[in-house]
Design a protein around this motif. Structure first.
Motif, PDB file in Angstrom:
ATOM      1  N   SER A 114      18.436 -12.891  42.195  1.00 39.92           N
ATOM      2  CA  SER A 114      19.302 -11.995  42.960  1.00 39.92           C
ATOM      3  C   SER A 114      19.062 -10.582  42.445  1.00 39.92           C
ATOM      4  O   SER A 114      18.809 -10.378  41.258  1.00 39.92           O
ATOM      5  CB  SER A 114      20.760 -12.389  42.777  1.00 39.92           C
ATOM      6  N   LEU A 115      19.120  -9.638  43.356  1.00 32.89           N
ATOM      7  CA  LEU A 115      18.893  -8.250  42.968  1.00 32.89           C
ATOM      8  C   LEU A 115      20.014  -7.797  42.035  1.00 32.89           C
ATOM      9  O   LEU A 115      21.193  -7.968  42.332  1.00 32.89           O
ATOM     10  CB  LEU A 115      18.874  -7.348  44.206  1.00 32.89           C
ATOM     11  N   ILE A 116      19.632  -7.233  40.919  1.00 34.14           N
ATOM     12  CA  ILE A 116      20.632  -6.677  40.006  1.00 34.14           C
ATOM     13  C   ILE A 116      20.455  -5.161  39.993  1.00 34.14           C
ATOM     14  O   ILE A 116      19.336  -4.674  39.852  1.00 34.14           O
ATOM     15  CB  ILE A 116      20.457  -7.244  38.585  1.00 34.14           C
ATOM     16  N   VAL A 117      21.554  -4.461  40.187  1.00 35.63           N
ATOM     17  CA  VAL A 117      21.482  -3.001  40.119  1.00 35.63           C
ATOM     18  C   VAL A 117      21.627  -2.627  38.652  1.00 35.63           C
ATOM     19  O   VAL A 117      22.710  -2.691  38.077  1.00 35.63           O
ATOM     20  CB  VAL A 117      22.593  -2.350  40.959  1.00 35.63           C
ATOM     21  N   GLU A 118      20.512  -2.297  38.022  1.00 35.95           N
ATOM     22  CA  GLU A 118      20.535  -1.986  36.588  1.00 35.95           C
ATOM     23  C   GLU A 118      20.893  -0.520  36.385  1.00 35.95           C
ATOM     24  O   GLU A 118      20.422   0.348  37.119  1.00 35.95           O
ATOM     25  CB  GLU A 118      19.162  -2.265  35.960  1.00 35.95           C
TER      26      GLU A 118
ATOM     27  N   VAL B  28      17.600 -22.202  36.483  1.00 39.18           N
ATOM     28  CA  VAL B  28      18.479 -21.631  37.500  1.00 39.18           C
ATOM     29  C   VAL B  28      17.722 -20.824  38.563  1.00 39.18           C
ATOM     30  O   VAL B  28      18.023 -20.940  39.747  1.00 39.18           O
ATOM     31  CB  VAL B  28      19.570 -20.767  36.813  1.00 39.18           C
ATOM     32  N   SER B  29      16.743 -20.048  38.141  1.00 32.87           N
ATOM     33  CA  SER B  29      16.042 -19.205  39.112  1.00 32.87           C
ATOM     34  C   SER B  29      14.592 -19.615  39.359  1.00 32.87           C
ATOM     35  O   SER B  29      13.821 -18.840  39.917  1.00 32.87           O
ATOM     36  CB  SER B  29      16.058 -17.740  38.637  1.00 32.87           C
TER      37      SER B  29
ATOM     38  N   LYS C   3      18.196 -13.560  35.768  1.00 26.05           N
ATOM     39  CA  LYS C   3      17.065 -13.556  34.828  1.00 26.05           C
ATOM     40  C   LYS C   3      17.503 -13.786  33.411  1.00 26.05           C
ATOM     41  O   LYS C   3      18.498 -13.240  32.960  1.00 26.05           O
ATOM     42  CB  LYS C   3      16.353 -12.200  34.891  1.00 26.05           C
ATOM     43  N   CYS C   4      16.706 -14.565  32.692  1.00 29.28           N
ATOM     44  CA  CYS C   4      16.966 -14.748  31.272  1.00 29.28           C
ATOM     45  C   CYS C   4      15.650 -15.002  30.565  1.00 29.28           C
ATOM     46  O   CYS C   4      15.302 -16.140  30.273  1.00 29.28           O
ATOM     47  CB  CYS C   4      17.928 -15.905  31.065  1.00 29.28           C
ATOM     48  N   TYR C   5      14.904 -13.936  30.340  1.00 32.54           N
ATOM     49  CA  TYR C   5      13.618 -14.107  29.677  1.00 32.54           C
ATOM     50  C   TYR C   5      13.699 -13.604  28.248  1.00 32.54           C
ATOM     51  O   TYR C   5      14.786 -13.245  27.772  1.00 32.54           O
ATOM     52  CB  TYR C   5      12.510 -13.452  30.506  1.00 32.54           C
ATOM     53  N   GLY C   6      12.544 -13.558  27.595  1.00 36.20           N
ATOM     54  CA  GLY C   6      12.523 -13.276  26.154  1.00 36.20           C
ATOM     55  C   GLY C   6      13.404 -12.123  25.727  1.00 36.20           C
ATOM     56  O   GLY C   6      14.242 -12.250  24.835  1.00 36.20           O
TER      57      GLY C   6
END
Lengths: 392, 621
Positions: free
Chosen positions: A219-223, A266-267, B570-573
């Protein structure tokens, strides 16, 4: 930018506390290589990457040299055994020529040796690969390509400020397969403001239609700090909606499972266990890896550290014979357990029920079978809440 | 060495030479600064030790510009100009608390004086609280000297406001003195006029001693310091004194005057103002308004006017962190030593845990106590919406006093009585319509309306106190662009059509949100709180209905939809550290969650839902 690193300092020689060497080595070893270059910056991206104008005098040659120095330092620091996985990410790794990428892979091989059948992935932008460059990469030892497709809808690509044409990513995937890559991933982004249900379904259609064996959908995350965040703040672009994102996720699951993909994180979805990304699984299973390059994160035996971010500073540090590590944290046993739970929860292989109290989780979010607790479909959408219930 | 008091020593000063006065002023109209100039001119403060707002002791007083406790300063003065030049006098400046909640204390301070300096900002004119205190002074037959302050300001309009003051107190505009506390202009003349215009105290020096307590302050080193004005007779050091309301007898440990540091003295006589220390540790044993006499020759009758302070407003105070409860108790116990009006008893709330139901004189009193608890004792608190005291008469004739909505009886109710106040609002005439609309919306009934000047109006209303404590002041300020001022005083009670509104989360009543409101406002209150909570309570893993109900009848309903997505894709390094740290933070955050049934409600939601839009700062002006 003037923020101080929120960890402990890394010694100049990059050495690790003795305890790390005892803990390390039980869950496999991988290498991550960060390529911090992009031709242009996409509006949503907060990765550590630089366009030519932002490099402040750093260049690719200096970068290549610095990475080699870091590898030398790494060899002196740890003794991990052979390398099970390599992952080249960015930025845009394909800003480097296949020859340059292959050269770095060689250096890694020379340093520790690649396991037989090691997974060697590089990310690539669809617009920066050709059938020819893909063939070269394959020949130089890369076994897997991950392409940033994001969407098949041109209106979505425009909001994301991606440069490629809508059809280019699936086409590049096909070219990769023709170049001999058995494992090809396409990355998708859903929930972009302005993206319709149909837009996303088209993206799924095109992605699965390209014959790839792996799809990641985020999902797009607005960082914070991105151009997108500023546009959202100014009201030029609406905030992505979590309920819409939930609908898209369900659509992804439905479409992908119908096309023979199965979720394993999950993704992430893959067509077979062999198609799963071994490198990412290493992260999620608490394995060790050395992250090379500016801003790269490493984990070794319960120590996490991260490099200085700017390529110039990175090259300078290594040029002075110093570790490029900016800061690190030495995890306590409790923190390591916390990480295990938060990572394993996200995997289809799930949690060992003897290590957690599943009764703390709302009913309907976990499925328990043979001593493992696995997220249900609804649970996958509430994975962070499940982790919080388990840990707090 | 203490500064000289001149030839008039305490205990040996003829009443003729004494002038007791107070300064009636609105907050910010420059009372403290004027007092500073007086201290300097009368040379009672060493110039090297002078500091701004010398007499304001507590940080809160200095920061908020509010005098909470009064003081009395003895200053020698010799007339400098005009007739009677050279005449020596002793001035006792009795400071008065400056706010509506402390009307009773103000009235006792006024009763200790023969005159009052009515100090008004020459750029702003008189405000409602000043007006109320002026009326109090006039009721006490005080001689009033009107003074316009800040005449050095470019925005000053002394002519205009002199007219206004003359109109109010029935004098000529030119009788208004003009000073600048800041530059000192006109202050010597003011001191001269205090001696010339104010009557000297009158009392029977040979009668049994009678002294009125006008303030009582707890000091951690010395116990309670009691400020008194001698009416008749004489109090001498080393005598045993008697409190006439209780009959309690105390040893007199110390007697003296304040100038402005304490100066011990052997005696104080008729008309004099001083302090005494008996070793009692609680101001309740030395109450404002009480009469002190000498034990071995007691007076027969007390001076009039003594009243027990009665709390008008109640609120629940709860520590954010439940483990702070003992600290809160200890802090309240300490504050109580210095605050005879503060009452509290433990209570518990299903939603908020253990806390105290605390009674206050009014909203400002509440704010001050709350702020002191947070600042001086480092406590973090949630306070429930303030409510007044209701007298509920059941159909069977039984009577219940309700200080907390959760005590509201469930049986058949005959009549409910609520306290009312007489409210005075001063407003520029442009806003009369807006003010009237507001007051009528709050069930006010207009008692009268006067033009103070061509463009300023005084409106008098009778209103339920319960309507005033619910963001009335904020509303008044916002509807008049900050120009209106408000004062009120209790005026009895009235029967009203009141109901209790409960707020239910997932069918469970949240006691902290229950409120007693007028029947016609129940719906508005219910929808307002329900809507607020829908915004404030984060979506849960299940649907949460919010209902407002009167008895079993639901009058408003909102729903918090179940959350559908709570996962970062996302959950990467590089994300792992960040994610773990977030989780650790959430773990901390969870401690600040209150559980209502299965519903997790963040403290912030409670605080936000319980706050009317009122901020403590709004009351400064």
């Amino acid at each position: 930018m003037a923020q101080l690193p929120d960890g402990d300092p890394v010694p100049d020689d990059g050495s690790l506390p003795a305890g790390a060497h005892e803990i390390a080595g039980k869950r496999g070893f991988g290498v991550y290589l960060h390529v911090p270059f992009c031709a242009s910056r996409c509006g949503y991206c907060d990765f550590n990457t630089y366009t030519p104008g932002e490099l402040g005098g750093a260049d690719i040659d200096g970068y290549l040299e610095a990475v080699k120095r870091e590898l030398k330092l790494a060899k002196e620091t740890i003794a991990p055994g052979q390398v099970r996985t390599v992952f080249v990410g960015g930025g845009t790794p394909t800003m480097l020529t296949p020859g340059q990428l292959g050269g770095l892979l060689d250096e890694i091989d020379k340093t520790w040796g690649l396991e037989k059948g090691a997974e060697v992935t590089t990310e690539a932008n669809p617009e920066s690969v050709t059938p020819d460059s893909l063939k070269q990469l394959r020949r130089l030892g890369f076994t897997r390509i991950s392409l940033g497709m994001q969407s098949a809808a041109s209106n979505v690509l425009r909001i994301l400020e991606r440069q490629h044409r809508p059809g280019r990513a699936p086409q590049a995937a096909t070219e990769a397969r023709e170049a001999g890559f058995k494992h090809v991933n396409l990355d998708l982004i859903y929930g972009t403001p302005g993206e319709s249900k149909e837009d996303f379904e088209l993206s799924l259609e095109k992605a699965t239609g390209a014959g790839v064996d792996h799809i990641s959908a985020y999902s797009l995350i607005v960082e914070d700090g991105t151009r997108l965040a500023r546009q959202v703040q100014k009201g030029e672009i609406p905030q992505p909606d979590d309920d819409v994102a939930a609908d898209r996720y369900l659509a992804a699951e439905e479409h992908l499972s119908a096309k023979g993909f199965q979720w394993y994180e999950v993704s992430n979805w893959a067509t077979s266990p062999q198609a799963q990304c071994q490198h990412n699984l290493l992260y999620w299973r608490g394995g060790d890896w050395w992250g090379l390059g500016p801003g790269a994160h490493s984990h070794y035996g319960g120590v996490r550290w991260w490099n200085v971010k700017h390529p110039k500073r990175y090259a300078e540090r290594l040029g002075q014979g110093k570790s490029p590590g900016l800061a690190r944290e030495i995890l306590t046993a409790e923190q390591r357990e916390t990480e295990d739970v938060l990572l394993q929860t996200r995997l289809r292989e799930g949690l060992d029920t003897s290590t957690v109290d599943v009764s703390k989780v709302e009913p309907g979010l976990l499925e328990i079978s043979e001593g493992r607790a696995t997220l249900t479909l609804r649970g996958r959408l509430l994975a962070d809440a499940v982790v919080r219930s388990l840990l707090t | 060495m203490p500064p000289t008091l001149g030839s008039n020593l305490p205990g040996a000063t003829a009443p003729d030479a004494i002038r007791n006065f107070c300064i009636i002023a609105h907050i910010d109209h420059g009372k403290s600064t004027l007092a500073d100039r007086m201290l300097q001119l009368t040379e009672v403060v060493d110039p090297r030790l002078m500091r701004a707002q010398y007499l304001d002791r507590m940080d809160i007083e200095r920061e908020r510009g509010i005098t909470i406790k009064s003081q009395a300063v003895r200053m020698p003065w010799t007339i400098r100009e005009g007739e009677r030049t050279g005449e020596q006098a002793v001035l006792n400046m009795i400071d008065t608390p400056g706010h509506v909640d402390f009307t009773y204390e103000v009235s006792r301070s006024l009763a200790a004086c023969e005159g009052a300096v009515l100090l008004v900002d020459a750029a702003q004119g008189i405000e409602a609280q000043t007006l109320a205190n002026l009326y109090l002074a006039m009721e006490n037959n005080l001689t009033v000297i009107p003074v316009l302050n800040k005449i050095d300001l470019p925005a000053a309009q002394p002519e205009k406001y002199a007219e206004e003051l003359a109109h109010l107190i029935g004098c000529q505009p030119e009788d208004c003195l003009r000073v600048s506390g800041k530059t000192g202009i006109g202050v010597p003349h003011l001191l001269d006029e205090i001696v010339r215009q104010l009557p000297a105290p009158v009392g029977d020096a040979s009668a049994p001693a009678r002294a009125m307590i006008f303030d009582s302050v707890y000091d951690i080193y010395r116990g309670v310091v009691t400020y008194v004005r001698v009416i008749d007779g004489r109090i001498e050091a080393r005598e045993r004194i008697k409190m006439m309301s209780t009959g309690a007898v105390h040893e007199l440990l110390e007697l003296g005057v304040i100038s402005p540091e304490p100066v011990k003295s052997q005696a104080i006589g008729v008309g004099e103002v001083g302090y005494l220390i008996t070793g009692v540790k609680d101001v309740r044993q030395s109450r404002v308004g009480d009469t002190i006499t000498i034990n071995n020759r007691p007076a027969k009758t007390a001076l009039g006017g003594y009243k027990d302070p009665k709390p008008m407003v109640y609120s629940g105070l709860y520590p954010l962190d439940g483990s702070d409860y003992p600290d809160l108790r200890e802090a309240l116990d300490k504050l109580k030593l210095n605050d005879a009006a503060l009452v509290y008893e433990p209570e518990s709330s299903a939603a908020l845990g253990f806390g105290f139901r605390v009674g206050f004189l009014g909203l400002l009193h509440l704010e001050i106590i709350r702020e002191r608890l947070e600042r001086e004792f480092g406590l973090e608190l949630i306070s429930t919406a303030p409510n007044v005291v209701y007298r509920v008469i059941m159909e069977d004739g039984k009577e219940v006093t309700v200080t907390n909505p959760s005590e509201y009886p469930t049986g058949k109710i005959g009549e409910v009585h609520e306290p009312t106040v007489r409210a005075t609002v001063l407003t520029p005439n442009d806003y009369v319509g807006a003010v009237m609309e507001l007051c009528q919306g709050r069930r006010g009934s207009l008692q009268g309306m006067d033009y103070l000047s061509a463009d300023r109006v005084e409106l008098r209303y009778t209103m339920p106190l319960g309507e005033i404590i619910f963001d009335f002041f904020d509303q008044l300020k916002s509807r008049t662009k900050g120009y209106a001022s408000l004062d009120y005083e209790p005026s009895g009670e009235q029967a009203a059509d009141l109901v209790k509104v409960d707020i239910l989360l997932q069918g469970e009543a949240v006691d902290a949100f229950s409120a007693i409101v007028h029947k016609e406002k129940a719906y508005a209150y219910g929808t307002m709180i329900a809507a607020k909570l829908r915004e404030l309570i984060p979506r849960q893993q299940f649907e949460v209905p919010i209902q407002a109900a009167v008895g079993s009848r639901v009058i408003a309903r909102e729903t918090i939809r179940a959350i559908r997505k709570d996962v970062l894709a996302k959950c990467y390094g590089g994300d792992i550290s960040r994610k773990r740290k977030l989780l650790e933070k959430q773990k901390e955050g969870k401690k600040r969650m209150k559980m209502v049934g299965r519903v997790e409600v963040p403290q912030e939601a409670f605080i936000a839902a319980l706050s009317t839009s009122e901020s403590p700062d709004a009351k400064k002006k």
